[in-house]
Design a protein around this motif. Structure first.
Motif, PDB file in Angstrom:
ATOM      1  N   ARG A   8     -93.636  68.231  10.626  1.00  0.00           N
ATOM      2  CA  ARG A   8     -93.373  67.679   9.200  1.00  0.00           C
ATOM      3  C   ARG A   8     -92.594  66.393   9.321  1.00  0.00           C
ATOM      4  N   ARG A   9     -92.692  65.457   8.271  1.00  0.00           N
ATOM      5  CA  ARG A   9     -91.822  64.225   8.292  1.00  0.00           C
ATOM      6  C   ARG A   9     -90.716  64.239   6.729  1.00  0.00           C
ATOM      7  N   ILE A  10     -89.689  63.787   7.240  1.00  0.00           N
ATOM      8  CA  ILE A  10     -88.777  63.565   5.979  1.00  0.00           C
ATOM      9  C   ILE A  10     -88.127  62.341   6.032  1.00  0.00           C
ATOM     10  N   ASP A  11     -87.886  61.696   4.856  1.00  0.00           N
ATOM     11  CA  ASP A  11     -87.291  60.606   4.851  1.00  0.00           C
ATOM     12  C   ASP A  11     -85.946  60.883   3.657  1.00  0.00           C
ATOM     13  N   LEU A  12     -84.614  61.011   4.187  1.00  0.00           N
ATOM     14  CA  LEU A  12     -83.625  61.523   3.538  1.00  0.00           C
ATOM     15  C   LEU A  12     -82.725  60.341   3.308  1.00  0.00           C
ATOM     16  N   GLU A  13     -82.272  60.229   2.077  1.00  0.00           N
ATOM     17  CA  GLU A  13     -81.071  59.485   1.786  1.00  0.00           C
ATOM     18  C   GLU A  13     -80.122  59.929   0.666  1.00  0.00           C
ATOM     19  N   LEU A  14     -78.810  59.872   1.369  1.00  0.00           N
ATOM     20  CA  LEU A  14     -77.599  60.610   0.691  1.00  0.00           C
ATOM     21  C   LEU A  14     -76.723  59.443   0.302  1.00  0.00           C
ATOM     22  N   SER A  28     -91.671  55.274  14.713  1.00  0.00           N
ATOM     23  CA  SER A  28     -92.456  56.178  13.760  1.00  0.00           C
ATOM     24  C   SER A  28     -91.695  57.543  13.878  1.00  0.00           C
ATOM     25  N   PRO A  29     -90.081  57.689  13.482  1.00  0.00           N
ATOM     26  CA  PRO A  29     -89.587  58.988  13.710  1.00  0.00           C
ATOM     27  C   PRO A  29     -90.139  59.748  12.863  1.00  0.00           C
ATOM     28  N   ALA A  30     -90.098  61.106  13.128  1.00  0.00           N
ATOM     29  CA  ALA A  30     -90.366  62.033  12.173  1.00  0.00           C
ATOM     30  C   ALA A  30     -89.198  62.396  11.323  1.00  0.00           C
ATOM     31  N   PRO A  35     -93.161  72.821  21.371  1.00  0.00           N
ATOM     32  CA  PRO A  35     -91.773  72.875  22.156  1.00  0.00           C
ATOM     33  C   PRO A  35     -91.294  71.266  22.293  1.00  0.00           C
ATOM     34  N   GLU A  36     -91.912  70.369  21.873  1.00  0.00           N
ATOM     35  CA  GLU A  36     -91.117  68.893  21.589  1.00  0.00           C
ATOM     36  C   GLU A  36     -90.365  68.889  20.603  1.00  0.00           C
ATOM     37  N   LEU A  37     -89.063  68.362  20.623  1.00  0.00           N
ATOM     38  CA  LEU A  37     -88.286  68.077  19.407  1.00  0.00           C
ATOM     39  C   LEU A  37     -88.652  66.984  18.700  1.00  0.00           C
ATOM     40  N   PRO A  38     -88.404  66.999  17.412  1.00  0.00           N
ATOM     41  CA  PRO A  38     -88.722  65.764  16.606  1.00  0.00           C
ATOM     42  C   PRO A  38     -87.778  64.594  16.917  1.00  0.00           C
ATOM     43  N   PHE A  39     -88.238  63.589  16.712  1.00  0.00           N
ATOM     44  CA  PHE A  39     -87.557  62.276  16.999  1.00  0.00           C
ATOM     45  C   PHE A  39     -86.933  62.039  15.744  1.00  0.00           C
ATOM     46  N   ALA A  40     -85.612  61.427  15.761  1.00  0.00           N
ATOM     47  CA  ALA A  40     -84.769  61.263  14.504  1.00  0.00           C
ATOM     48  C   ALA A  40     -84.080  60.013  14.735  1.00  0.00           C
ATOM     49  N   THR A  41     -84.007  59.319  13.574  1.00  0.00           N
ATOM     50  CA  THR A  41     -82.937  58.132  13.585  1.00  0.00           C
ATOM     51  C   THR A  41     -82.101  58.573  12.339  1.00  0.00           C
TER      52      THR A  41
END
Length: 179
Positions: free
Chosen positions: A81-87, A112-114, A140-146
């Motif tokens: 799943r993908r998320i775009d989170l802004e606080l 294209s980070p998840a 087994p692969e970790l999600p890529f994050a920015t």
């Protein structure tokens, strides 16, 4: 792995958007499986197989001038799943991680980070760390994050807890390129 019986204040699917301003959200239950917000796992209809792919759409969470408290995680993101989170101008306190993302979204490229996580004027005391990227036996692969943090104060509750936690089944050399 993210369970479907998880206790949450709100659940989101790909393409959904949650925007909150001047709100207080409290999840008073103290349980590791609890989360304020959950980006839900892919559920296959009965007698069918899950597609195994991921939706290209992100769930979007935008919180401004809010207070968040959780006896578990802040935000939990299911595998693929993908998320775009802004606080923005948020005060947060969690027993678990503020953001816990499971499994990867292929391809895990920088363009294209998840997981996209932007913090601006955030004060957070999080016992489980700011971000926890976790793999699963199925993914087994970790999600890529920015992650972009500006003008923020971030603290873990225990001196031994890291701010960023990677629990992967990948080779150790590959883990460093996930954040």
């Amino acid at each position: 792995n993210l369970r479907t019986d998880r206790v949450a204040a709100a659940g989101l699917l790909p393409g959904t958007e949650l925007t909150m301003t001047d709100c207080t959200v409290t999840l008073a239950v103290i349980r590791p499986g609890a989360a304020l917000f959950v980006v839900q796992p892919e559920l296959a209809p009965p007698n069918t197989h899950a597609s195994g792919g991921s939706s290209g759409q992100s769930a979007v969470i935008r919180l401004r001038d809010c207070f968040l408290r959780s006896g578990g995680e802040g935000i939990a993101v299911a595998s693929r799943r993908r998320i775009d989170l802004e606080l923005s101008n948020v005060l947060a306190s969690t027993e678990g991680s503020l953001l816990h993302a499971f499994g990867g979204v292929r391809p895990g490229r920088a363009d294209s980070p998840a997981v996209k996580f932007h913090l601006n004027q955030v004060t957070a005391r999080i016992k489980g760390g700011l971000v926890h990227l976790d793999s699963t036996p199925e993914e087994p692969e970790l999600p890529f994050a920015t992650i972009l943090a500006e003008n923020s104060i971030l603290s873990t509750a225990n001196r031994d807890d890291p701010l960023f936690r990677l629990d992967g089944r990948d080779q150790l050399d590959d883990l460093g390129n996930k954040i």
